[in-house]
Motif scaffolding. Structure first.
Motif, PDB file in Angstrom:
ATOM      1  N   ILE A 254       0.841  -1.203   0.000  1.00 52.91           N
ATOM      2  CA  ILE A 254       0.000   0.000   0.000  1.00 52.91           C
ATOM      3  C   ILE A 254       0.872   1.248   0.000  1.00 52.91           C
ATOM      4  O   ILE A 254       0.620   2.218  -0.737  1.00 52.91           O
ATOM      5  N   ALA A 255       1.937   1.245   0.803  1.00 52.06           N
ATOM      6  CA  ALA A 255       2.834   2.403   0.867  1.00 52.06           C
ATOM      7  C   ALA A 255       3.515   2.638  -0.479  1.00 52.06           C
ATOM      8  O   ALA A 255       3.726   3.787  -0.895  1.00 52.06           O
ATOM      9  N   ALA A 256       3.870   1.556  -1.187  1.00 51.52           N
ATOM     10  CA  ALA A 256       4.523   1.703  -2.496  1.00 51.52           C
ATOM     11  C   ALA A 256       3.565   2.250  -3.544  1.00 51.52           C
ATOM     12  O   ALA A 256       3.970   2.974  -4.463  1.00 51.52           O
ATOM     13  N   GLU A 257       2.276   1.917  -3.418  1.00 54.20           N
ATOM     14  CA  GLU A 257       1.293   2.380  -4.404  1.00 54.20           C
ATOM     15  C   GLU A 257       0.889   3.829  -4.135  1.00 54.20           C
ATOM     16  O   GLU A 257       0.732   4.610  -5.080  1.00 54.20           O
ATOM     17  N   GLU A 258       0.726   4.203  -2.890  1.00 48.30           N
ATOM     18  CA  GLU A 258       0.252   5.550  -2.554  1.00 48.30           C
ATOM     19  C   GLU A 258       1.454   6.436  -2.248  1.00 48.30           C
ATOM     20  O   GLU A 258       1.757   6.774  -1.101  1.00 48.30           O
ATOM     21  N   ASP A 260       1.834   9.487  -2.914  1.00 47.61           N
ATOM     22  CA  ASP A 260       1.503  10.875  -2.587  1.00 47.61           C
ATOM     23  C   ASP A 260       1.473  11.108  -1.083  1.00 47.61           C
ATOM     24  O   ASP A 260       1.334  12.248  -0.639  1.00 47.61           O
ATOM     25  N   ARG A 261       1.594  10.052  -0.303  1.00 50.70           N
ATOM     26  CA  ARG A 261       1.597  10.172   1.152  1.00 50.70           C
ATOM     27  C   ARG A 261       2.992   9.860   1.687  1.00 50.70           C
ATOM     28  O   ARG A 261       3.766   9.140   1.068  1.00 50.70           O
ATOM     29  N   SER A 262       3.300  10.438   2.828  1.00 46.81           N
ATOM     30  CA  SER A 262       4.588  10.191   3.469  1.00 46.81           C
ATOM     31  C   SER A 262       4.436   9.037   4.451  1.00 46.81           C
ATOM     32  O   SER A 262       3.547   9.046   5.317  1.00 46.81           O
ATOM     33  N   TRP A 263       5.316   8.045   4.325  1.00 47.66           N
ATOM     34  CA  TRP A 263       5.222   6.830   5.138  1.00 47.66           C
ATOM     35  C   TRP A 263       6.464   6.681   6.002  1.00 47.66           C
ATOM     36  O   TRP A 263       7.578   6.953   5.564  1.00 47.66           O
ATOM     37  N   SER A 264       6.258   6.238   7.223  1.00 47.11           N
ATOM     38  CA  SER A 264       7.359   5.939   8.135  1.00 47.11           C
ATOM     39  C   SER A 264       6.958   4.711   8.962  1.00 47.11           C
ATOM     40  O   SER A 264       5.871   4.678   9.549  1.00 47.11           O
ATOM     41  N   PHE A 265       7.834   3.703   8.989  1.00 42.04           N
ATOM     42  CA  PHE A 265       7.531   2.457   9.685  1.00 42.04           C
ATOM     43  C   PHE A 265       8.551   2.227  10.799  1.00 42.04           C
ATOM     44  O   PHE A 265       9.759   2.373  10.585  1.00 42.04           O
ATOM     45  N   SER A 266       8.056   1.881  11.968  1.00 36.74           N
ATOM     46  CA  SER A 266       8.905   1.528  13.108  1.00 36.74           C
ATOM     47  C   SER A 266       8.345   0.268  13.757  1.00 36.74           C
ATOM     48  O   SER A 266       7.136   0.026  13.742  1.00 36.74           O
ATOM     49  N   VAL A 267       9.242  -0.511  14.320  1.00 36.43           N
ATOM     50  CA  VAL A 267       8.857  -1.781  14.942  1.00 36.43           C
ATOM     51  C   VAL A 267       9.322  -1.795  16.392  1.00 36.43           C
ATOM     52  O   VAL A 267      10.460  -1.417  16.693  1.00 36.43           O
ATOM     53  N   GLY A 268       8.422  -2.210  17.272  1.00 35.86           N
ATOM     54  CA  GLY A 268       8.760  -2.466  18.662  1.00 35.86           C
ATOM     55  C   GLY A 268       8.273  -3.856  19.029  1.00 35.86           C
ATOM     56  O   GLY A 268       7.333  -4.370  18.418  1.00 35.86           O
ATOM     57  N   MET A 269       8.888  -4.481  20.025  1.00 32.44           N
ATOM     58  CA  MET A 269       8.489  -5.841  20.391  1.00 32.44           C
ATOM     59  C   MET A 269       8.560  -5.988  21.912  1.00 32.44           C
ATOM     60  O   MET A 269       9.611  -5.752  22.515  1.00 32.44           O
ATOM     61  N   ILE A 270       7.428  -6.350  22.497  1.00 31.68           N
ATOM     62  CA  ILE A 270       7.373  -6.520  23.946  1.00 31.68           C
ATOM     63  C   ILE A 270       6.856  -7.913  24.281  1.00 31.68           C
ATOM     64  O   ILE A 270       6.221  -8.575  23.453  1.00 31.68           O
ATOM     65  N   GLU A 271       7.143  -8.325  25.490  1.00 29.28           N
ATOM     66  CA  GLU A 271       6.671  -9.607  26.010  1.00 29.28           C
ATOM     67  C   GLU A 271       6.016  -9.370  27.365  1.00 29.28           C
ATOM     68  O   GLU A 271       6.584  -8.674  28.225  1.00 29.28           O
ATOM     69  N   ILE A 272       4.828  -9.903  27.534  1.00 26.82           N
ATOM     70  CA  ILE A 272       4.146  -9.829  28.830  1.00 26.82           C
ATOM     71  C   ILE A 272       4.259 -11.203  29.480  1.00 26.82           C
ATOM     72  O   ILE A 272       3.702 -12.184  28.970  1.00 26.82           O
ATOM     73  N   TYR A 273       5.000 -11.265  30.564  1.00 21.27           N
ATOM     74  CA  TYR A 273       5.250 -12.543  31.224  1.00 21.27           C
ATOM     75  C   TYR A 273       5.189 -12.343  32.731  1.00 21.27           C
ATOM     76  O   TYR A 273       5.893 -11.484  33.284  1.00 21.27           O
TER      77      TYR A 273
END
Length: 326
Positions: A254-258, A260-273
């Motif tokens: 979707i980001a590659a097709e659109e 005209d919009r500005s895209w920024s992706f970030s990843v976080g990873m948590i564990e609930i234990y």
């Protein structure tokens, strides 16, 4: 002038009374030979000049003959240039018209996209902001003698009297207790039989990826006992990925097709234990320092959480630009 000087030299030879006649004849012969050589040299020069003049004349005649052809060629080029100017003017006008039309279509497209997003979200709301789906996994060791084996029913290609699972209607799951001849029914937003593929499961949740791209918060998770197929459904094998990988692929597509919009992706990873929240990315970077560090999760409602405040404070985020980096 030169001839007069030569005659004077010749006269001085014969006026010299001290020379004999023979000597005078020899002197006159030498003078005449010198004059002859000079005249021959002058004649050779004149012949060369004549040849060059004739060549220049021939060249001038050729150029004169070429003038009409050059004139016609120049006129033809001028006509072609005029035609090209007209074509350029027409192309410029067509480009301007196309640009205006493109701007109009782009404006219509943006409006239609906004309407589509609005209708899409209305559809998601109508379907339910919280949806529960059920996926029945195939049995690990199918055994026709065990009445509690989970086996595909008629939807997967045949019936089996020992199967305790059936799918009477869409979204309905029936569990049979053969010992009491009782049946309990469970209703879900969608039910997937053991024969359901990874593509079919993702197709049901793929609209949520569109909602995420439109700026809405989305959460998809699997819940079930050990061995019920959570990891297979969410991650899947490399050659048949699950929801996680397919959702990321769809999001980056979707980001590659659109553009005209500005895209920024970030990843976080948590564990609930054990009621504690751990940052797995921080633990991977410094296990000794982050292993015992618990993160605080804000309990503020979505509308009251400040824009510059993360739900999980001090969570490590990593910038990504494709599925492989994720």
């Amino acid at each position: 002038q030169q001839e007069l000087q030569d005659l004077r030299k010749q006269c001085r030879i014969w006026d010299n009374v001290s020379s004999s006649e023979v000597e005078k004849l020899k002197a006159e012969s030498q003078l005449l030979n010198s004059q002859l050589a000079q005249r021959s040299s002058e004649l050779s020069t004149l012949r060369q000049q004549l040849t060059e003049a004739e060549s220049e004349r021939d060249r001038a005649l050729q150029e004169k003959q070429q003038v009409p052809a050059d004139r016609d060629k120049l006129l033809s080029q001028m006509q072609e240039f005029s035609s090209l100017q007209q074509q350029l003017a027409a192309a410029t006008a067509a480009a301007a018209s196309a640009s205006t039309a493109a701007a109009g279509w782009e404006e219509k497209f943006m409006k239609e996209r906004a309407v589509r997003r609005h209708l899409h979200e209305q559809l998601q709301v109508l379907r339910g902001n919280i949806r529960v789906l059920c996926r029945v996994r195939p049995p690990l060791l199918p055994s026709p003698t065990k009445s509690n084996s989970i086996m595909p029913n008629g939807l997967s290609g045949g019936s089996n009297s020992s199967s305790c699972i059936s799918f009477p209607l869409e979204g309905l799951l029936a569990v049979h207790d053969f010992s009491t001849a009782r049946q309990r029914e469970f209703e879900f937003d969608a039910v997937f039989a053991p024969s359901a593929t990874q593509e079919q499961v993702f197709e049901e949740v793929s609209p949520l990826v569109r909602s995420c791209a439109d700026g809405y918060n989305v959460c998809i998770f699997a819940y079930g006992q050990t061995g019920s197929g959570k990891t297979y459904t969410m991650e899947g094998p490399h050659d048949n990925p699950g929801i996680n990988t397919r959702a990321l692929q769809e999001l980056f597509s979707i980001a590659a097709e659109e553009v005209d919009r500005s895209w920024s992706f970030s990843v976080g990873m948590i564990e609930i234990y054990n009621e504690a929240v751990h940052d797995l990315l921080a633990m991977a970077a410094a296990p000794a320092a982050a292993g015992a560090q618990n993160l605080d999760v804000s309990g503020l409602p979505a509308g009251e959480l400040p824009a510059n405040m993360d739900r999980v404070q001090n969570l490590v985020w990593r910038k990504v630009s494709n599925v492989q980096e994720v």
